[in-house]
Design a protein around this motif. Sequence first.
Motif, PDB file in Angstrom:
ATOM      1  N   GLU A   1      -0.145   5.257 -10.030  1.00  0.00           N
ATOM      2  CA  GLU A   1      -0.898   4.160  -9.435  1.00  0.00           C
ATOM      3  C   GLU A   1      -2.245   4.650  -8.896  1.00  0.00           C
ATOM      4  O   GLU A   1      -3.269   3.982  -9.054  1.00  0.00           O
ATOM      5  CB  GLU A   1      -0.085   3.516  -8.313  1.00  0.00           C
ATOM      6  CG  GLU A   1       1.118   2.719  -8.800  1.00  0.00           C
ATOM      7  CD  GLU A   1       2.047   2.347  -7.671  1.00  0.00           C
ATOM      8  OE1 GLU A   1       2.984   1.556  -7.914  1.00  0.00           O
ATOM      9  OE2 GLU A   1       1.857   2.851  -6.529  1.00  0.00           O
TER      10      GLU A   1
ATOM     11  N   LYS B   1       0.228  -3.748 -15.132  1.00  0.00           N
ATOM     12  CA  LYS B   1       1.441  -3.712 -14.310  1.00  0.00           C
ATOM     13  C   LYS B   1       1.229  -2.811 -13.094  1.00  0.00           C
ATOM     14  O   LYS B   1       1.634  -3.146 -11.970  1.00  0.00           O
ATOM     15  CB  LYS B   1       2.618  -3.195 -15.149  1.00  0.00           C
ATOM     16  CG  LYS B   1       3.179  -4.210 -16.129  1.00  0.00           C
ATOM     17  CD  LYS B   1       3.863  -5.360 -15.388  1.00  0.00           C
ATOM     18  CE  LYS B   1       4.515  -6.331 -16.369  1.00  0.00           C
ATOM     19  NZ  LYS B   1       5.145  -7.487 -15.641  1.00  0.00           N
ATOM     20  N   HIS B   2       0.601  -1.668 -13.316  1.00  0.00           N
ATOM     21  CA  HIS B   2       0.307  -0.773 -12.198  1.00  0.00           C
ATOM     22  C   HIS B   2      -0.620  -1.456 -11.195  1.00  0.00           C
ATOM     23  O   HIS B   2      -0.449  -1.312  -9.968  1.00  0.00           O
ATOM     24  CB  HIS B   2      -0.327   0.521 -12.710  1.00  0.00           C
ATOM     25  CG  HIS B   2       0.641   1.485 -13.307  1.00  0.00           C
ATOM     26  ND1 HIS B   2       1.731   1.961 -12.629  1.00  0.00           N
ATOM     27  CD2 HIS B   2       0.672   2.077 -14.532  1.00  0.00           C
ATOM     28  CE1 HIS B   2       2.408   2.800 -13.401  1.00  0.00           C
ATOM     29  NE2 HIS B   2       1.772   2.889 -14.565  1.00  0.00           N
TER      30      HIS B   2
ATOM     31  N   GLU C   1      -0.818  -4.629 -10.563  1.00  0.00           N
ATOM     32  CA  GLU C   1      -0.053  -5.614  -9.791  1.00  0.00           C
ATOM     33  C   GLU C   1       0.648  -4.940  -8.613  1.00  0.00           C
ATOM     34  O   GLU C   1       0.644  -5.452  -7.486  1.00  0.00           O
ATOM     35  CB  GLU C   1       0.964  -6.308 -10.700  1.00  0.00           C
ATOM     36  CG  GLU C   1       0.334  -7.240 -11.738  1.00  0.00           C
ATOM     37  CD  GLU C   1       1.368  -7.847 -12.669  1.00  0.00           C
ATOM     38  OE1 GLU C   1       2.580  -7.519 -12.503  1.00  0.00           O
ATOM     39  OE2 GLU C   1       0.987  -8.635 -13.550  1.00  0.00           O
ATOM     40  N   HIS C   2       1.239  -3.766  -8.852  1.00  0.00           N
ATOM     41  CA  HIS C   2       1.913  -3.025  -7.778  1.00  0.00           C
ATOM     42  C   HIS C   2       0.901  -2.556  -6.727  1.00  0.00           C
ATOM     43  O   HIS C   2       1.190  -2.590  -5.520  1.00  0.00           O
ATOM     44  CB  HIS C   2       2.661  -1.825  -8.356  1.00  0.00           C
ATOM     45  CG  HIS C   2       3.776  -2.210  -9.269  1.00  0.00           C
ATOM     46  ND1 HIS C   2       4.255  -1.379 -10.265  1.00  0.00           N
ATOM     47  CD2 HIS C   2       4.508  -3.354  -9.368  1.00  0.00           C
ATOM     48  CE1 HIS C   2       5.225  -1.980 -10.914  1.00  0.00           C
ATOM     49  NE2 HIS C   2       5.400  -3.191 -10.394  1.00  0.00           N
TER      50      HIS C   2
ATOM     51  N   PHE D   1      -2.010  -3.955  -5.985  1.00  0.00           N
ATOM     52  CA  PHE D   1      -2.456  -5.110  -5.197  1.00  0.00           C
ATOM     53  C   PHE D   1      -1.433  -5.458  -4.108  1.00  0.00           C
ATOM     54  O   PHE D   1      -1.792  -5.773  -2.971  1.00  0.00           O
ATOM     55  CB  PHE D   1      -2.677  -6.317  -6.106  1.00  0.00           C
ATOM     56  CG  PHE D   1      -3.867  -6.220  -7.020  1.00  0.00           C
ATOM     57  CD1 PHE D   1      -4.778  -5.174  -6.903  1.00  0.00           C
ATOM     58  CD2 PHE D   1      -4.085  -7.173  -8.005  1.00  0.00           C
ATOM     59  CE1 PHE D   1      -5.880  -5.080  -7.737  1.00  0.00           C
ATOM     60  CE2 PHE D   1      -5.179  -7.094  -8.845  1.00  0.00           C
ATOM     61  CZ  PHE D   1      -6.081  -6.046  -8.715  1.00  0.00           C
ATOM     62  N   GLN D   2      -0.153  -5.400  -4.469  1.00  0.00           N
ATOM     63  CA  GLN D   2       0.890  -5.711  -3.499  1.00  0.00           C
ATOM     64  C   GLN D   2       0.891  -4.703  -2.345  1.00  0.00           C
ATOM     65  O   GLN D   2       0.975  -5.076  -1.168  1.00  0.00           O
ATOM     66  CB  GLN D   2       2.255  -5.725  -4.190  1.00  0.00           C
ATOM     67  CG  GLN D   2       2.452  -6.895  -5.149  1.00  0.00           C
ATOM     68  CD  GLN D   2       3.776  -6.814  -5.896  1.00  0.00           C
ATOM     69  OE1 GLN D   2       4.540  -5.865  -5.745  1.00  0.00           O
ATOM     70  NE2 GLN D   2       4.039  -7.828  -6.725  1.00  0.00           N
ATOM     71  N   LYS D   3       0.790  -3.425  -2.675  1.00  0.00           N
ATOM     72  CA  LYS D   3       0.830  -2.388  -1.645  1.00  0.00           C
ATOM     73  C   LYS D   3      -0.392  -2.433  -0.734  1.00  0.00           C
ATOM     74  O   LYS D   3      -0.292  -2.135   0.465  1.00  0.00           O
ATOM     75  CB  LYS D   3       0.936  -1.008  -2.299  1.00  0.00           C
ATOM     76  CG  LYS D   3       2.286  -0.741  -2.952  1.00  0.00           C
ATOM     77  CD  LYS D   3       2.353   0.673  -3.512  1.00  0.00           C
ATOM     78  CE  LYS D   3       3.728   0.949  -4.114  1.00  0.00           C
ATOM     79  NZ  LYS D   3       3.833   2.342  -4.631  1.00  0.00           N
TER      80      LYS D   3
ATOM     81  N   ASN E   1      -2.189  -5.161  -0.250  1.00  0.00           N
ATOM     82  CA  ASN E   1      -2.343  -6.526   0.262  1.00  0.00           C
ATOM     83  C   ASN E   1      -3.717  -7.102  -0.105  1.00  0.00           C
ATOM     84  O   ASN E   1      -4.431  -7.656   0.732  1.00  0.00           O
ATOM     85  CB  ASN E   1      -2.141  -6.565   1.777  1.00  0.00           C
ATOM     86  CG  ASN E   1      -1.966  -7.987   2.298  1.00  0.00           C
ATOM     87  OD1 ASN E   1      -1.498  -8.871   1.577  1.00  0.00           O
ATOM     88  ND2 ASN E   1      -2.347  -8.226   3.541  1.00  0.00           N
TER      89      ASN E   1
ATOM     90  N   GLU F   1      -6.062  -9.017  -3.609  1.00  0.00           N
ATOM     91  CA  GLU F   1      -5.862  -9.878  -4.778  1.00  0.00           C
ATOM     92  C   GLU F   1      -6.811  -9.576  -5.927  1.00  0.00           C
ATOM     93  O   GLU F   1      -6.633 -10.099  -7.029  1.00  0.00           O
ATOM     94  CB  GLU F   1      -6.032 -11.356  -4.368  1.00  0.00           C
ATOM     95  CG  GLU F   1      -5.009 -11.836  -3.356  1.00  0.00           C
ATOM     96  CD  GLU F   1      -5.203 -13.294  -2.989  1.00  0.00           C
ATOM     97  OE1 GLU F   1      -6.212 -13.886  -3.440  1.00  0.00           O
ATOM     98  OE2 GLU F   1      -4.350 -13.855  -2.268  1.00  0.00           O
TER      99      GLU F   1
END
Length: 302
Positions: A239, A268-269, A271-272, A274-276, A278, A280
Amino acid sequence: MSRSGPDAVVMIVDDVPANLAMLHDALEQGGYTVRVATSGERALESAKLEPPDLILLDALMPGLDGFETCLRLKRELGTRHIPVVFMTGLTDTDHVVRGFQCGGVDYVTKPIRPQEVLARIAAHLANARQMAESQQAADAAGDAIVAIDEERRVRWATPLARRWLKDILDADERLPIALRQWVGKDQETSCVWPTRERRLVFSRLGSARGGDQRLLIQSQAHVPEPEALVRALKLTQREAEVLHWVALGKTNVEVGGVLDMSPRTVNKHLEHIFQKLNVETRTAATTVAINKGRAGTSPADA
């Protein structure tokens, strides 16, 4: 700023007194302030001391000829902006081309026709004035803009651009080889050059008068290495590698090419990531990487 009309100063460089007298009278009648030099060496000394607005330069003179004189004028930051119009009795194409290659903007053939010379001088002074006004506007706006000639030598630069470029230009004030090569590759829209303090992003602004290429320079903060991003942002190694290249402006396809993965896997990486983090968007992730990633940089990494 370059002057035009009655305020303009024109230097005539010729070793033949009769030519000097004839041109001097014609230019004075045309409203110009006239200076004369009888050799290339004297022309260089005079131009460096007080640059004229235009130079009429005899191509063939004993000692330092007009071609070499022009080359030396174009090597100096204080005189390279001066339009040089060659005077020659030679109509051979090779000599005409040589004059342009040396940095001349035009040529007139002997015997000199005063009205033709006056018309050409007026046109080139007007062009020089417009270029000077454009440069002043860029200076006032605080932009980093540089104009380079065909040899990738800096012809002029705004104060900010000169400050950023001072450590990367060679002794002849040419761009580094990699940047020179990029300028010749029209398909590549931008080029990144790292320095000790920042990343310089070069992009094209088009051609200026006289054939110079104008470049816009933008400064970007250094993007931390993946190891620093792992420590600071709690990302996996993969990541962190993806975020590093995204922060450098690479697309998913380009990141995939660098890291040997498919664009879908890159996404996909992301997306992870962005989540970690916080966030967009890629821009927001890049901002976090630059600002917080530095906290994960140890003194040994700096």
